[in-house]
Design a protein around this motif. Structure first.
Motif, PDB file in Angstrom:
ATOM      1  N   CYS A  14      62.165  39.843  46.166  1.00 20.41           N
ATOM      2  CA  CYS A  14      61.145  40.747  45.624  1.00 20.41           C
ATOM      3  C   CYS A  14      60.557  40.180  44.337  1.00 20.41           C
ATOM      4  O   CYS A  14      59.348  40.179  44.137  1.00 20.41           O
ATOM      5  CB  CYS A  14      61.742  42.123  45.336  1.00 20.41           C
ATOM      6  N   ASN A  15      61.437  39.698  43.471  1.00 21.88           N
ATOM      7  CA  ASN A  15      61.002  39.164  42.188  1.00 21.88           C
ATOM      8  C   ASN A  15      60.142  37.915  42.369  1.00 21.88           C
ATOM      9  O   ASN A  15      59.111  37.768  41.717  1.00 21.88           O
ATOM     10  CB  ASN A  15      62.212  38.869  41.304  1.00 21.88           C
ATOM     11  N   SER A  16      60.553  37.031  43.262  1.00 22.37           N
ATOM     12  CA  SER A  16      59.773  35.815  43.515  1.00 22.37           C
ATOM     13  C   SER A  16      58.388  36.152  44.045  1.00 22.37           C
ATOM     14  O   SER A  16      57.389  35.574  43.612  1.00 22.37           O
ATOM     15  CB  SER A  16      60.501  34.908  44.513  1.00 22.37           C
ATOM     16  N   TYR A  17      58.325  37.075  44.989  1.00 21.84           N
ATOM     17  CA  TYR A  17      57.023  37.460  45.553  1.00 21.84           C
ATOM     18  C   TYR A  17      56.131  38.068  44.467  1.00 21.84           C
ATOM     19  O   TYR A  17      54.955  37.723  44.352  1.00 21.84           O
ATOM     20  CB  TYR A  17      57.191  38.441  46.712  1.00 21.84           C
ATOM     21  N   ALA A  18      56.700  38.971  43.660  1.00 21.94           N
ATOM     22  CA  ALA A  18      55.916  39.631  42.618  1.00 21.94           C
ATOM     23  C   ALA A  18      55.353  38.619  41.622  1.00 21.94           C
ATOM     24  O   ALA A  18      54.221  38.757  41.162  1.00 21.94           O
ATOM     25  CB  ALA A  18      56.769  40.678  41.896  1.00 21.94           C
ATOM     26  N   GLN A  19      56.137  37.609  41.300  1.00 20.69           N
ATOM     27  CA  GLN A  19      55.674  36.586  40.353  1.00 20.69           C
ATOM     28  C   GLN A  19      54.693  35.606  41.001  1.00 20.69           C
ATOM     29  O   GLN A  19      53.858  35.014  40.321  1.00 20.69           O
ATOM     30  CB  GLN A  19      56.874  35.821  39.778  1.00 20.69           C
ATOM     31  N   TYR A  20      54.806  35.444  42.305  1.00 21.09           N
ATOM     32  CA  TYR A  20      53.997  34.460  43.020  1.00 21.09           C
ATOM     33  C   TYR A  20      52.547  34.894  43.229  1.00 21.09           C
ATOM     34  O   TYR A  20      51.638  34.090  43.084  1.00 21.09           O
ATOM     35  CB  TYR A  20      54.644  34.143  44.377  1.00 21.09           C
ATOM     36  N   ILE A  21      52.375  36.152  43.612  1.00 16.50           N
ATOM     37  CA  ILE A  21      51.014  36.564  43.961  1.00 16.50           C
ATOM     38  C   ILE A  21      50.092  36.392  42.760  1.00 16.50           C
ATOM     39  O   ILE A  21      50.457  36.667  41.636  1.00 16.50           O
ATOM     40  CB  ILE A  21      50.949  38.010  44.508  1.00 16.50           C
ATOM     41  N   LYS A  22      48.935  35.879  43.039  1.00 13.31           N
ATOM     42  CA  LYS A  22      47.989  35.589  41.968  1.00 13.31           C
ATOM     43  C   LYS A  22      46.738  36.454  42.144  1.00 13.31           C
ATOM     44  O   LYS A  22      45.755  36.013  42.694  1.00 13.31           O
ATOM     45  CB  LYS A  22      47.592  34.108  42.001  1.00 13.31           C
ATOM     46  N   ILE A  23      46.835  37.678  41.706  1.00 18.30           N
ATOM     47  CA  ILE A  23      45.640  38.528  41.726  1.00 18.30           C
ATOM     48  C   ILE A  23      45.310  38.999  40.318  1.00 18.30           C
ATOM     49  O   ILE A  23      44.373  39.733  40.105  1.00 18.30           O
ATOM     50  CB  ILE A  23      45.799  39.734  42.690  1.00 18.30           C
ATOM     51  N   LYS A  24      46.092  38.514  39.345  1.00 17.16           N
ATOM     52  CA  LYS A  24      45.908  38.941  37.965  1.00 17.16           C
ATOM     53  C   LYS A  24      44.546  38.537  37.405  1.00 17.16           C
ATOM     54  O   LYS A  24      44.016  39.200  36.534  1.00 17.16           O
ATOM     55  CB  LYS A  24      47.014  38.379  37.081  1.00 17.16           C
ATOM     56  N   GLU A  25      43.994  37.429  37.905  1.00 16.48           N
ATOM     57  CA  GLU A  25      42.719  36.947  37.363  1.00 16.48           C
ATOM     58  C   GLU A  25      41.563  37.903  37.668  1.00 16.48           C
ATOM     59  O   GLU A  25      40.653  38.045  36.880  1.00 16.48           O
ATOM     60  CB  GLU A  25      42.387  35.559  37.926  1.00 16.48           C
ATOM     61  N   ASN A  26      41.616  38.546  38.829  1.00 20.08           N
ATOM     62  CA  ASN A  26      40.508  39.391  39.257  1.00 20.08           C
ATOM     63  C   ASN A  26      40.804  40.884  39.202  1.00 20.08           C
ATOM     64  O   ASN A  26      39.895  41.689  39.360  1.00 20.08           O
ATOM     65  CB  ASN A  26      40.106  39.020  40.685  1.00 20.08           C
ATOM     66  N   HIS A  27      42.065  41.241  38.997  1.00 14.38           N
ATOM     67  CA  HIS A  27      42.455  42.649  39.014  1.00 14.38           C
ATOM     68  C   HIS A  27      43.484  42.897  37.920  1.00 14.38           C
ATOM     69  O   HIS A  27      44.181  41.985  37.489  1.00 14.38           O
ATOM     70  CB  HIS A  27      43.063  43.019  40.379  1.00 14.38           C
ATOM     71  N   ASN A  28      43.586  44.121  37.506  1.00 15.30           N
ATOM     72  CA  ASN A  28      44.580  44.515  36.512  1.00 15.30           C
ATOM     73  C   ASN A  28      45.889  44.790  37.241  1.00 15.30           C
ATOM     74  O   ASN A  28      46.115  45.880  37.725  1.00 15.30           O
ATOM     75  CB  ASN A  28      44.084  45.758  35.764  1.00 15.30           C
TER      76      ASN A  28
END
Length: 115
Positions: A14-28
């Protein structure tokens, strides 16, 4: 778009997936350790969402997604996509296998798999 992801930070998958996804640039994107949000988990449970059944995401404080639906939703927004097809096989077999492996790993690490 504001997206709050509730996940089990003690679970290495769960932690790896949460850190992996990269949507921070376009979304809060807000990552929230479910183990630190027991009151929110109770609210989710009253709405029929149990964190023990998978990730929970809250979108713009209005819409909730859980488990496979949460992963598929996040994958559509992510620049770094994890190949999780939105099909019967993934929804029925793969995701339930991931949840079972999570419980085994948490047991090995002497962590409670129930929140």
């Amino acid at each position: 778009m504001k997206i709050e992801l509730f996940y089990d930070k003690e679970c290495p998958f769960c932690n790896s997936y949460a850190q992996y996804i990269k949507i921070k640039e376009n979304h809060n994107l807000i990552l929230t350790n479910a183990r630190d949000s027991i009151n929110q988990l109770k609210d989710f449970k009253s709405l029929g969402f149990d964190i023990n059944d998978g990730f929970i995401i809250k979108v713009d404080d209005k819409k909730l997604y859980q488990g496979v639906d949460a992963i598929v939703f996040l994958n559509k927004l992510s620049e770094k996509k994890v190949f999780f097809p939105d099909n019967f096989f993934f929804r029925t077999f793969v995701y339930s296998s991931i949840k079972t492996v999570r419980k085994i790993v948490l047991f090995i690490f002497d962590k409670n798999s129930k929140l």
